[in-house]
Design a protein around this motif. Structure first.
Motif, PDB file in Angstrom:
ATOM      1  N   ASP A   1     -30.431   7.747 -25.710  1.00  0.00           N
ATOM      2  CA  ASP A   1     -30.057   8.757 -24.728  1.00  0.00           C
ATOM      3  C   ASP A   1     -29.220   9.855 -25.387  1.00  0.00           C
ATOM      4  O   ASP A   1     -29.412  11.038 -25.136  1.00  0.00           O
ATOM      5  N   TYR A   2     -28.295   9.430 -26.239  1.00  0.00           N
ATOM      6  CA  TYR A   2     -27.417  10.396 -26.909  1.00  0.00           C
ATOM      7  C   TYR A   2     -28.228  11.329 -27.800  1.00  0.00           C
ATOM      8  O   TYR A   2     -28.036  12.541 -27.772  1.00  0.00           O
ATOM      9  N   THR A   3     -29.151  10.775 -28.586  1.00  0.00           N
ATOM     10  CA  THR A   3     -29.943  11.621 -29.486  1.00  0.00           C
ATOM     11  C   THR A   3     -30.829  12.572 -28.681  1.00  0.00           C
ATOM     12  O   THR A   3     -31.046  13.714 -29.070  1.00  0.00           O
ATOM     13  N   PHE A   4     -31.327  12.116 -27.526  1.00  0.00           N
ATOM     14  CA  PHE A   4     -32.145  12.983 -26.676  1.00  0.00           C
ATOM     15  C   PHE A   4     -31.326  14.178 -26.179  1.00  0.00           C
ATOM     16  O   PHE A   4     -31.756  15.326 -26.277  1.00  0.00           O
ATOM     17  N   VAL A   5     -30.114  13.898 -25.681  1.00  0.00           N
ATOM     18  CA  VAL A   5     -29.236  14.969 -25.189  1.00  0.00           C
ATOM     19  C   VAL A   5     -28.889  15.922 -26.322  1.00  0.00           C
ATOM     20  O   VAL A   5     -28.922  17.139 -26.156  1.00  0.00           O
ATOM     21  N   ALA A   6     -28.584  15.364 -27.507  1.00  0.00           N
ATOM     22  CA  ALA A   6     -28.250  16.208 -28.660  1.00  0.00           C
ATOM     23  C   ALA A   6     -29.435  17.081 -29.028  1.00  0.00           C
ATOM     24  O   ALA A   6     -29.287  18.256 -29.348  1.00  0.00           O
ATOM     25  N   GLY A   7     -30.634  16.522 -28.958  1.00  0.00           N
ATOM     26  CA  GLY A   7     -31.847  17.285 -29.265  1.00  0.00           C
ATOM     27  C   GLY A   7     -32.044  18.425 -28.282  1.00  0.00           C
ATOM     28  O   GLY A   7     -32.348  19.548 -28.666  1.00  0.00           O
ATOM     29  N   GLN A   8     -31.820  18.143 -26.986  1.00  0.00           N
ATOM     30  CA  GLN A   8     -31.946  19.173 -25.961  1.00  0.00           C
ATOM     31  C   GLN A   8     -30.941  20.302 -26.207  1.00  0.00           C
ATOM     32  O   GLN A   8     -31.281  21.481 -26.125  1.00  0.00           O
TER      33      GLN A   8
END
Length: 54
Positions: free
Chosen positions: A3-10
């Motif tokens: 979830d964290y990497t997804f948010v960082a990617g966004q």
């Protein structure tokens, strides 16, 4: 963690698109400034031509 990497990617994508937008706006304003400078130098050239003929 995923979830964290997804948010960082966004966030990264948003930052990149923002930078590209700022870059494009900068390019557009530079082109406008160049056109104005060309117009100014052209009118200055005309004035010089007229004053040299007079």
């Amino acid at each position: 963690m995923s979830d964290y990497t997804f948010v960082a990617g966004q966030c990264h994508i948003k930052m990149v698109s923002l930078l590209i937008t700022i870059f494009n706006i900068g390019k557009l304003s530079q082109v406008r400034l160049k056109k104005q400078d060309m117009h100014k130098s052209a009118s200055a050239g005309k004035l010089r031509l007229i004053s040299s003929l007079a």
